[in-house]
Motif scaffolding. Structure first.
Motif, PDB file in Angstrom:
ATOM      1  N   ALA A 188       0.822  -1.206   0.000  1.00  0.00           N
ATOM      2  CA  ALA A 188       0.000   0.000   0.000  1.00  0.00           C
ATOM      3  C   ALA A 188       0.857   1.258   0.000  1.00  0.00           C
ATOM      4  N   GLU A 189       1.947   1.242   0.775  1.00  0.00           N
ATOM      5  CA  GLU A 189       2.814   2.417   0.821  1.00  0.00           C
ATOM      6  C   GLU A 189       3.446   2.687  -0.545  1.00  0.00           C
ATOM      7  N   ALA A 190       3.866   1.626  -1.217  1.00  0.00           N
ATOM      8  CA  ALA A 190       4.489   1.804  -2.535  1.00  0.00           C
ATOM      9  C   ALA A 190       3.489   2.354  -3.540  1.00  0.00           C
ATOM     10  N   ILE A 191       2.245   1.836  -3.496  1.00  0.00           N
ATOM     11  CA  ILE A 191       1.222   2.327  -4.419  1.00  0.00           C
ATOM     12  C   ILE A 191       0.865   3.778  -4.091  1.00  0.00           C
ATOM     13  N   ALA A 192       0.835   4.100  -2.806  1.00  0.00           N
ATOM     14  CA  ALA A 192       0.484   5.463  -2.399  1.00  0.00           C
ATOM     15  C   ALA A 192       1.447   6.481  -2.979  1.00  0.00           C
ATOM     16  N   ARG A 193       2.726   6.127  -3.050  1.00  0.00           N
ATOM     17  CA  ARG A 193       3.711   7.096  -3.564  1.00  0.00           C
ATOM     18  C   ARG A 193       4.055   6.860  -5.031  1.00  0.00           C
ATOM     19  N   GLY A 194       3.325   5.922  -5.687  1.00  0.00           N
ATOM     20  CA  GLY A 194       3.496   5.711  -7.117  1.00  0.00           C
ATOM     21  C   GLY A 194       4.768   4.999  -7.508  1.00  0.00           C
ATOM     22  N   ASP A 195       5.309   4.141  -6.635  1.00  0.00           N
ATOM     23  CA  ASP A 195       6.580   3.467  -6.878  1.00  0.00           C
ATOM     24  C   ASP A 195       6.303   2.034  -7.333  1.00  0.00           C
ATOM     25  N   LEU A 196       6.282   1.816  -8.648  1.00  0.00           N
ATOM     26  CA  LEU A 196       5.953   0.504  -9.195  1.00  0.00           C
ATOM     27  C   LEU A 196       6.990  -0.543  -8.806  1.00  0.00           C
ATOM     28  N   SER A 197       8.272  -0.211  -8.882  1.00  0.00           N
ATOM     29  CA  SER A 197       9.320  -1.183  -8.523  1.00  0.00           C
ATOM     30  C   SER A 197       9.169  -1.641  -7.080  1.00  0.00           C
ATOM     31  N   ALA A 198       8.926  -0.688  -6.177  1.00  0.00           N
ATOM     32  CA  ALA A 198       8.752  -1.047  -4.764  1.00  0.00           C
ATOM     33  C   ALA A 198       7.489  -1.876  -4.564  1.00  0.00           C
ATOM     34  N   ALA A 199       6.439  -1.593  -5.338  1.00  0.00           N
ATOM     35  CA  ALA A 199       5.196  -2.357  -5.219  1.00  0.00           C
ATOM     36  C   ALA A 199       5.420  -3.807  -5.633  1.00  0.00           C
ATOM     37  N   LEU A 200       6.140  -4.034  -6.734  1.00  0.00           N
ATOM     38  CA  LEU A 200       6.418  -5.403  -7.178  1.00  0.00           C
ATOM     39  C   LEU A 200       7.299  -6.129  -6.174  1.00  0.00           C
ATOM     40  N   ALA A 201       8.265  -5.410  -5.596  1.00  0.00           N
ATOM     41  CA  ALA A 201       9.120  -6.014  -4.565  1.00  0.00           C
ATOM     42  C   ALA A 201       8.286  -6.385  -3.341  1.00  0.00           C
ATOM     43  N   ALA A 202       7.313  -5.552  -2.992  1.00  0.00           N
ATOM     44  CA  ALA A 202       6.458  -5.831  -1.844  1.00  0.00           C
ATOM     45  C   ALA A 202       5.606  -7.068  -2.086  1.00  0.00           C
ATOM     46  N   VAL A 203       5.127  -7.251  -3.321  1.00  0.00           N
ATOM     47  CA  VAL A 203       4.351  -8.447  -3.649  1.00  0.00           C
ATOM     48  C   VAL A 203       5.194  -9.691  -3.425  1.00  0.00           C
ATOM     49  N   ARG A 204       6.449  -9.663  -3.891  1.00  0.00           N
ATOM     50  CA  ARG A 204       7.336 -10.829  -3.707  1.00  0.00           C
ATOM     51  C   ARG A 204       7.593 -11.084  -2.224  1.00  0.00           C
ATOM     52  N   LEU A 205       7.754 -10.005  -1.444  1.00  0.00           N
ATOM     53  CA  LEU A 205       7.986 -10.156  -0.014  1.00  0.00           C
ATOM     54  C   LEU A 205       6.774 -10.773   0.678  1.00  0.00           C
ATOM     55  N   LEU A 206       5.600 -10.350   0.290  1.00  0.00           N
ATOM     56  CA  LEU A 206       4.381 -10.898   0.878  1.00  0.00           C
ATOM     57  C   LEU A 206       4.245 -12.380   0.561  1.00  0.00           C
ATOM     58  N   GLU A 207       4.618 -12.769  -0.661  1.00  0.00           N
ATOM     59  CA  GLU A 207       4.595 -14.194  -1.023  1.00  0.00           C
ATOM     60  C   GLU A 207       5.563 -14.991  -0.153  1.00  0.00           C
ATOM     61  N   GLU A 208       6.750 -14.445   0.063  1.00  0.00           N
ATOM     62  CA  GLU A 208       7.741 -15.141   0.890  1.00  0.00           C
ATOM     63  C   GLU A 208       7.263 -15.307   2.325  1.00  0.00           C
ATOM     64  N   ARG A 209       6.554 -14.317   2.822  1.00  0.00           N
ATOM     65  CA  ARG A 209       6.038 -14.393   4.198  1.00  0.00           C
ATOM     66  C   ARG A 209       4.845 -15.328   4.321  1.00  0.00           C
ATOM     67  N   GLY A 210       4.236 -15.646   3.206  1.00  0.00           N
ATOM     68  CA  GLY A 210       3.040 -16.477   3.242  1.00  0.00           C
ATOM     69  C   GLY A 210       1.794 -15.727   3.670  1.00  0.00           C
ATOM     70  N   GLU A 211       1.774 -14.390   3.457  1.00  0.00           N
ATOM     71  CA  GLU A 211       0.614 -13.599   3.841  1.00  0.00           C
ATOM     72  C   GLU A 211      -0.588 -13.976   2.962  1.00  0.00           C
ATOM     73  N   PRO A 212      -1.774 -14.149   3.548  1.00  0.00           N
ATOM     74  CA  PRO A 212      -2.965 -14.472   2.742  1.00  0.00           C
ATOM     75  C   PRO A 212      -3.257 -13.357   1.738  1.00  0.00           C
ATOM     76  N   PRO A 213      -3.274 -13.659   0.441  1.00  0.00           N
ATOM     77  CA  PRO A 213      -3.457 -12.604  -0.561  1.00  0.00           C
ATOM     78  C   PRO A 213      -4.803 -11.896  -0.452  1.00  0.00           C
ATOM     79  N   VAL A 214      -5.866 -12.609  -0.061  1.00  0.00           N
ATOM     80  CA  VAL A 214      -7.176 -11.966   0.060  1.00  0.00           C
ATOM     81  C   VAL A 214      -7.141 -10.926   1.182  1.00  0.00           C
ATOM     82  N   LYS A 215      -6.443 -11.247   2.267  1.00  0.00           N
ATOM     83  CA  LYS A 215      -6.328 -10.286   3.360  1.00  0.00           C
ATOM     84  C   LYS A 215      -5.487  -9.080   2.928  1.00  0.00           C
ATOM     85  N   THR A 216      -4.429  -9.339   2.171  1.00  0.00           N
ATOM     86  CA  THR A 216      -3.625  -8.239   1.641  1.00  0.00           C
ATOM     87  C   THR A 216      -4.480  -7.317   0.781  1.00  0.00           C
ATOM     88  N   LEU A 217      -5.298  -7.916  -0.069  1.00  0.00           N
ATOM     89  CA  LEU A 217      -6.155  -7.119  -0.944  1.00  0.00           C
ATOM     90  C   LEU A 217      -7.180  -6.336  -0.129  1.00  0.00           C
TER      91      LEU A 217
END
Length: 340
Positions: free
Chosen positions: A232-261
């Protein structure tokens, strides 16, 4: 409430607790009271209120007996509830967890159908009862009062702010709203996060320490209430690279994607409120400074397109036609890859 008629109530925990407190003043019915449900925070406060009212002196063994974590036969519990002290008077027996109860339900049923005057058996059953077993079923069927504390989707913000103040904190509106939206009704989880914040802020109770979303971010990162925060922070400031990195980090943590959304959808709602306020101009902002910054960056016209893209991502996650990580990456591109 002292009529003796059976009553079964299922509602959000705060509502049930309010009912307990009101009706205690009118006299609680003798016999079996069952407290169950997923909202342990309000259930435990109802338990405390009942015991304080029914047994004001917790050290008086002739009035109050509490069964704890050790297994116990229901016949022994009922015998304790039927017993009286040398001088008679009220008898209160409390069972901290229905899971410790064993044996056949007949003694419980006989007691519940005709409880002695001034005899109270209070059973705490956090979570869901095993309805297929005879004893839990008897508890539900024969309780004079069965109070079921359901989790609320959105807890009362006043309760969260009260929890914060009890720990020497004053929450900014943006952080308070974040906790309301992401707590999933679990105030014990909220209290745990507030304990961390209080220790970090050095709150000593002398005066409230004000905490906002920005200050809380680093500490709560990775906890349940911070799911998807980096995205959310990356999207808020318009940083696409950081947003994609955050998605990969969330996958590594095993965060539920529906909850993330869901967390991202809440943040977008805040940005939309901020964007509308900026368009109108004047007055007090309805949201915090971070939402205002996001709205200034994206502008209202672009923000108005975000909900449809979130809805599409939600449908794709639920259809499982694509891996969750790919869905979230596509969402980041949809939100940030255009008009830049």
């Amino acid at each position: 409430m002292g009529s003796g008629r059976r009553a079964s109530v299922r509602a959000p925990g705060g509502v049930v607790l309010g009912r307990v407190r009101r009706e205690l003043a009118g006299g609680w019915p003798a016999g079996l009271t069952l407290l169950s449900g997923e909202d342990r925070y309000h259930l435990d406060r109802a338990w405390d209120a009942l015991l304080r009212q029914l047994a004001p002196d917790p050290e008086d063994p002739f009035t109050l007996t509490i069964f704890g974590r050790d297994a116990v036969d229901i016949a022994d519990v009922v015998a304790a509830a039927r017993s009286r002290g040398i001088f008679g008077g009220r008898r209160v027996v409390a069972v901290r967890d229905a899971a410790v109860l064993q044996g056949e339900p007949q003694p419980l049923i006989a007691y519940a159908e005709a409880p002695p005057a001034e005899s109270y058996l209070v059973v705490r059953a956090p979570g869901a009862l095993e309805a297929r077993r005879k004893l839990p079923q008897a508890l539900q069927d024969h309780a004079a009062r069965h109070l079921e504390f359901a989790l609320a989707a959105r807890p009362d913000p006043r309760e969260i702010q009260a929890l914060a103040r009890a720990r020497g904190l004053e929450l900014d509106p943006d952080l308070l709203q974040q906790l309301v939206e992401t707590s999933e009704g679990d105030l014990y989880a909220v209290a745990s996060e507030l304990e961390k914040l209080a220790a970090w802020a050095g709150a000593d109770g002398t005066q409230p320490v004000r905490v906002g979303l920005a200050e809380a971010r680093a500490l709560l990162l990775g906890s349940g209430s911070a799911t998807g925060w980096e995205l959310a922070e990356a999207i808020a400031r318009g940083d696409l690279s950081a947003a994609l990195a955050a998605v990969r980090l969330l996958e590594e943590r095993g965060e539920p994607p529906v909850k993330t959304l869901g967390g991202l959808a809440w943040r977008v709602g805040q940005w939309l409120q901020a964007g509308a306020w900026l368009e109108r101009g004047g007055g007090r902002p309805p949201v915090g400074s971070e939402a205002l910054a996001a709205a200034r960056y994206h502008r209202l016209g672009q923000l108005l397109r975000f909900p449809a893209r979130l809805l599409q991502a939600d449908r794709e996650l639920k259809s499982r036609s694509l891996p969750a990580g790919a869905v979230l990456e596509q969402l980041a591109f949809a939100l940030l890859g255009e008009d830049r």
